[in-house]
Design a protein around this motif. Structure first.
Motif, PDB file in Angstrom:
ATOM      1  N   VAL A   1       1.258  -1.102   0.177  1.00  0.00           N
ATOM      2  CA  VAL A   1      -0.492   0.092  -0.180  1.00  0.00           C
ATOM      3  C   VAL A   1       0.922   1.537   0.262  1.00  0.00           C
ATOM      4  N   LEU A   2       1.994   1.337   0.159  1.00  0.00           N
ATOM      5  CA  LEU A   2       2.320   2.175   1.334  1.00  0.00           C
ATOM      6  C   LEU A   2       4.331   1.938   0.837  1.00  0.00           C
ATOM      7  N   GLY A   3       4.639   1.492  -0.876  1.00  0.00           N
ATOM      8  CA  GLY A   3       5.470   0.695  -1.521  1.00  0.00           C
ATOM      9  C   GLY A   3       5.953   2.376  -1.788  1.00  0.00           C
ATOM     10  N   ARG A   4       7.324   2.540  -1.616  1.00  0.00           N
ATOM     11  CA  ARG A   4       8.993   3.341  -1.531  1.00  0.00           C
ATOM     12  C   ARG A   4       8.229   4.666  -1.000  1.00  0.00           C
ATOM     13  N   ARG A   5       7.349   5.173   0.256  1.00  0.00           N
ATOM     14  CA  ARG A   5       7.465   5.569   0.688  1.00  0.00           C
ATOM     15  C   ARG A   5       8.217   5.582   2.050  1.00  0.00           C
ATOM     16  N   ILE A   6       8.544   7.076   2.444  1.00  0.00           N
ATOM     17  CA  ILE A   6       9.737   6.953   3.564  1.00  0.00           C
ATOM     18  C   ILE A   6       9.159   7.823   4.631  1.00  0.00           C
ATOM     19  N   ILE A   7       8.924   6.845   5.761  1.00  0.00           N
ATOM     20  CA  ILE A   7       8.400   7.595   7.220  1.00  0.00           C
ATOM     21  C   ILE A   7       9.515   7.997   7.627  1.00  0.00           C
ATOM     22  N   ALA A   8       9.960   9.070   8.602  1.00  0.00           N
ATOM     23  CA  ALA A   8      10.282   9.187   9.943  1.00  0.00           C
ATOM     24  C   ALA A   8      10.150   9.072  10.806  1.00  0.00           C
ATOM     25  N   ASN A   9      11.147   8.061  11.809  1.00  0.00           N
ATOM     26  CA  ASN A   9      10.686   8.052  13.393  1.00  0.00           C
ATOM     27  C   ASN A   9      10.980   9.117  13.975  1.00  0.00           C
ATOM     28  N   MET A  10      11.139  10.063  13.935  1.00  0.00           N
ATOM     29  CA  MET A  10      12.039  10.873  14.821  1.00  0.00           C
ATOM     30  C   MET A  10      11.276  11.004  16.623  1.00  0.00           C
ATOM     31  N   PHE A  11      12.599   9.783  17.446  1.00  0.00           N
ATOM     32  CA  PHE A  11      12.212   9.892  19.028  1.00  0.00           C
ATOM     33  C   PHE A  11      12.772  10.294  19.582  1.00  0.00           C
ATOM     34  N   LEU A  12      12.449  11.545  20.121  1.00  0.00           N
ATOM     35  CA  LEU A  12      13.288  11.960  20.796  1.00  0.00           C
ATOM     36  C   LEU A  12      12.720  11.438  23.010  1.00  0.00           C
ATOM     37  N   GLU A  13      12.982  10.432  22.690  1.00  0.00           N
ATOM     38  CA  GLU A  13      12.190   9.892  24.133  1.00  0.00           C
ATOM     39  C   GLU A  13      12.491   8.493  23.795  1.00  0.00           C
ATOM     40  N   ASP A  14      12.677   7.889  24.486  1.00  0.00           N
ATOM     41  CA  ASP A  14      12.762   5.978  25.087  1.00  0.00           C
ATOM     42  C   ASP A  14      11.958   6.020  24.138  1.00  0.00           C
ATOM     43  N   SER A  15      11.399   4.535  24.012  1.00  0.00           N
ATOM     44  CA  SER A  15      10.688   3.708  23.541  1.00  0.00           C
ATOM     45  C   SER A  15      10.984   2.204  22.899  1.00  0.00           C
ATOM     46  N   THR A  16       9.916   1.563  23.057  1.00  0.00           N
ATOM     47  CA  THR A  16      10.207   0.113  22.575  1.00  0.00           C
ATOM     48  C   THR A  16       9.151   0.601  21.828  1.00  0.00           C
ATOM     49  N   ARG A  17       7.686  -0.416  22.409  1.00  0.00           N
ATOM     50  CA  ARG A  17       6.526  -0.929  21.977  1.00  0.00           C
ATOM     51  C   ARG A  17       7.009   0.356  20.497  1.00  0.00           C
ATOM     52  N   THR A  18       6.676   1.673  20.856  1.00  0.00           N
ATOM     53  CA  THR A  18       5.334   1.862  19.468  1.00  0.00           C
ATOM     54  C   THR A  18       6.938   2.736  19.147  1.00  0.00           C
ATOM     55  N   ARG A  19       7.913   2.340  18.467  1.00  0.00           N
ATOM     56  CA  ARG A  19       9.106   3.140  17.926  1.00  0.00           C
ATOM     57  C   ARG A  19       8.913   1.789  16.993  1.00  0.00           C
ATOM     58  N   GLY A  20       9.727   0.290  17.547  1.00  0.00           N
ATOM     59  CA  GLY A  20       9.015  -0.879  17.019  1.00  0.00           C
ATOM     60  C   GLY A  20       8.197  -0.860  16.347  1.00  0.00           C
ATOM     61  N   SER A  21       6.727  -0.556  16.570  1.00  0.00           N
ATOM     62  CA  SER A  21       5.617  -1.710  15.516  1.00  0.00           C
ATOM     63  C   SER A  21       5.579  -0.413  14.931  1.00  0.00           C
ATOM     64  N   PHE A  22       6.223   1.424  15.317  1.00  0.00           N
ATOM     65  CA  PHE A  22       5.388   1.922  13.937  1.00  0.00           C
ATOM     66  C   PHE A  22       6.663   1.245  12.768  1.00  0.00           C
ATOM     67  N   THR A  23       7.585   1.134  13.260  1.00  0.00           N
ATOM     68  CA  THR A  23       8.918   0.529  11.848  1.00  0.00           C
ATOM     69  C   THR A  23       8.067  -0.687  11.512  1.00  0.00           C
ATOM     70  N   VAL A  24       7.248  -2.161  12.560  1.00  0.00           N
ATOM     71  CA  VAL A  24       7.020  -2.768  11.355  1.00  0.00           C
ATOM     72  C   VAL A  24       5.929  -2.461  10.658  1.00  0.00           C
ATOM     73  N   ALA A  25       4.955  -2.007  10.994  1.00  0.00           N
ATOM     74  CA  ALA A  25       4.210  -1.328  10.482  1.00  0.00           C
ATOM     75  C   ALA A  25       4.042  -0.975   8.755  1.00  0.00           C
ATOM     76  N   ALA A  26       5.044   0.541   9.100  1.00  0.00           N
ATOM     77  CA  ALA A  26       5.552   0.720   7.730  1.00  0.00           C
ATOM     78  C   ALA A  26       5.673  -0.077   7.123  1.00  0.00           C
ATOM     79  N   GLN A  27       6.712  -1.212   6.853  1.00  0.00           N
ATOM     80  CA  GLN A  27       7.504  -2.201   6.320  1.00  0.00           C
ATOM     81  C   GLN A  27       6.475  -3.443   6.172  1.00  0.00           C
ATOM     82  N   ARG A  28       5.748  -3.748   7.079  1.00  0.00           N
ATOM     83  CA  ARG A  28       3.766  -4.529   6.537  1.00  0.00           C
ATOM     84  C   ARG A  28       3.480  -3.958   5.431  1.00  0.00           C
TER      85      ARG A  28
END
Ligand code: ASP
Ligand code: CP
Length: 309
Positions: A45-72
């Motif tokens: 659905v989002l082929g060739r788009r680039i999403i910036a994950n800008m995390f200026l506070e620590d995160s495991t779940r939110t950052r990791g899952s946004f990355t996986v979501a984008a890749q899926r």
């Protein structure tokens, strides 16, 4: 405004979103769940788009899952964190956001310790901005994934009674849930010591279905959901030595919940403080791992919506 549907779609808060807007994002997330569970292949659905994950506070779940979501969805991510970026040299939030925008990314997902930080960036860039947590203000995708989890376990949330327990004062998760739950017609009771759950929190939403209580035990028998919050020591939360005795979710307390009631926690958990390990790992009542999986589906839905797909 929580959501701007002019030329850009930002997701900044659940405050101000209608029940219909929330339900449509949850429905879309539900359709993505088989991809998260690897029963269906990823979609482009989002082929060739680039999403910036800008995390200026620590995160495991939110950052990791946004990355996986984008890749899926076929997108790629560029990852920026506070430590290791020029933020640590004193670069401002807006200069950082403008730098990332200048890379030509298609959307910015951002977490910051500044309440209102995501709205500030959204007002100053020309790409969709998704709030992944701004200080004590809101964490809208966490609110959505919590709502999806409750809907899966309990069906329609209208009239359901949800307790949010612990360090409410410091919690953006509590605020997003209050707005989302009241928009869907649920009743919310905020429970904690007066220092962390002051009576003024009953005014968080104009809806009249929010109450504040300092007595966890007296509420247990009437709950459909009990959502435990982490004590946020890094935001200065102070607790007394009897905190666990008064507000900790123990196996004994859990037995006093109705049979169908579920236990939630956004993570990360202070096991043995706000929630005991036996409760967190209870295979029937605990929805904590389901919350994490739902987080990927919700973030897929939000990214696809924000990018107009
Ligand atoms: N992870 C959630 C947040 O970032 C909750 C927490 O940290 O306690 O707001
Ligand atoms: N629930 C949540 O936001 O977790 P992280 O802080 O690990 O992202």
């Amino acid at each position: 405004m929580a959501v701007v549907e002019s030329n850009l779609r930002h997701l900044l808060a659940l405050d101000g979103m209608s029940g219909g807007q929330i339900t449509s994002l949850l429905d879309r997330a539900e359709r993505y769940l088989p991809i998260v569970g690897r029963e269906q292949p990823p979609i482009d659905v989002l082929g060739r788009r680039i999403i910036a994950n800008m995390f200026l506070e620590d995160s495991t779940r939110t950052r990791g899952s946004f990355t996986v979501a984008a890749q899926r969805l076929g997108a790629q991510t560029v990852e920026l964190t506070g430590k290791g970026s020029s933020i640590s040299k004193g670069e401002s939030l807006l200069d950082t956001a403008w730098t990332i925008e200048s890379f030509g990314v298609d959307a910015i997902v951002m977490r910051t310790s500044a309440a209102g930080g995501a709205a500030l960036v959204a007002a100053n860039v020309n790409v969709p901005v998704i709030n992944a947590g701004d200080g004590r203000h809101e964490h809208p995708t966490q609110g959505l994934l919590d709502l999806l989890t409750m809907r899966q376990r309990l069906g329609d949330l209208r009239g359901r009674r949800v307790a949010i327990v612990g360090d409410i004062a410091n919690s953006r998760v509590a605020r997003s849930n209050v707005h989302g739950l009241t928009a869907l017609g649920a009743e919310v009771v905020l429970i904690g010591p007066p220092t962390l759950a002051p009576q003024s929190l009953a005014g968080l939403s104009p809806a009249d279905n929010i109450t504040v209580s300092h007595d966890l035990d007296e509420q247990l028998a009437a709950l459909d959901v009990i959502m435990m919050l982490r004590v946020q020591f890094e935001r200065g939360a102070g607790i007394s030595s009897d905190y666990h005795e008064l507000y900790g979710l123990t196996a004994t307390r859990t037995q006093r919940l109705p049979e169908h009631a579920i236990v939630m926690h956004p993570g990360p958990m202070n096991r043995g403080l706000e929630i005991d390990a036996a409760v967190a790992d209870d295979p029937q009542r605990s929805a904590i791992r389901q919350q994490v999986a739902n987080g990927v589906a919700v973030r897929m839905a939000v990214l696809a919506w924000a990018l107009g797909e």
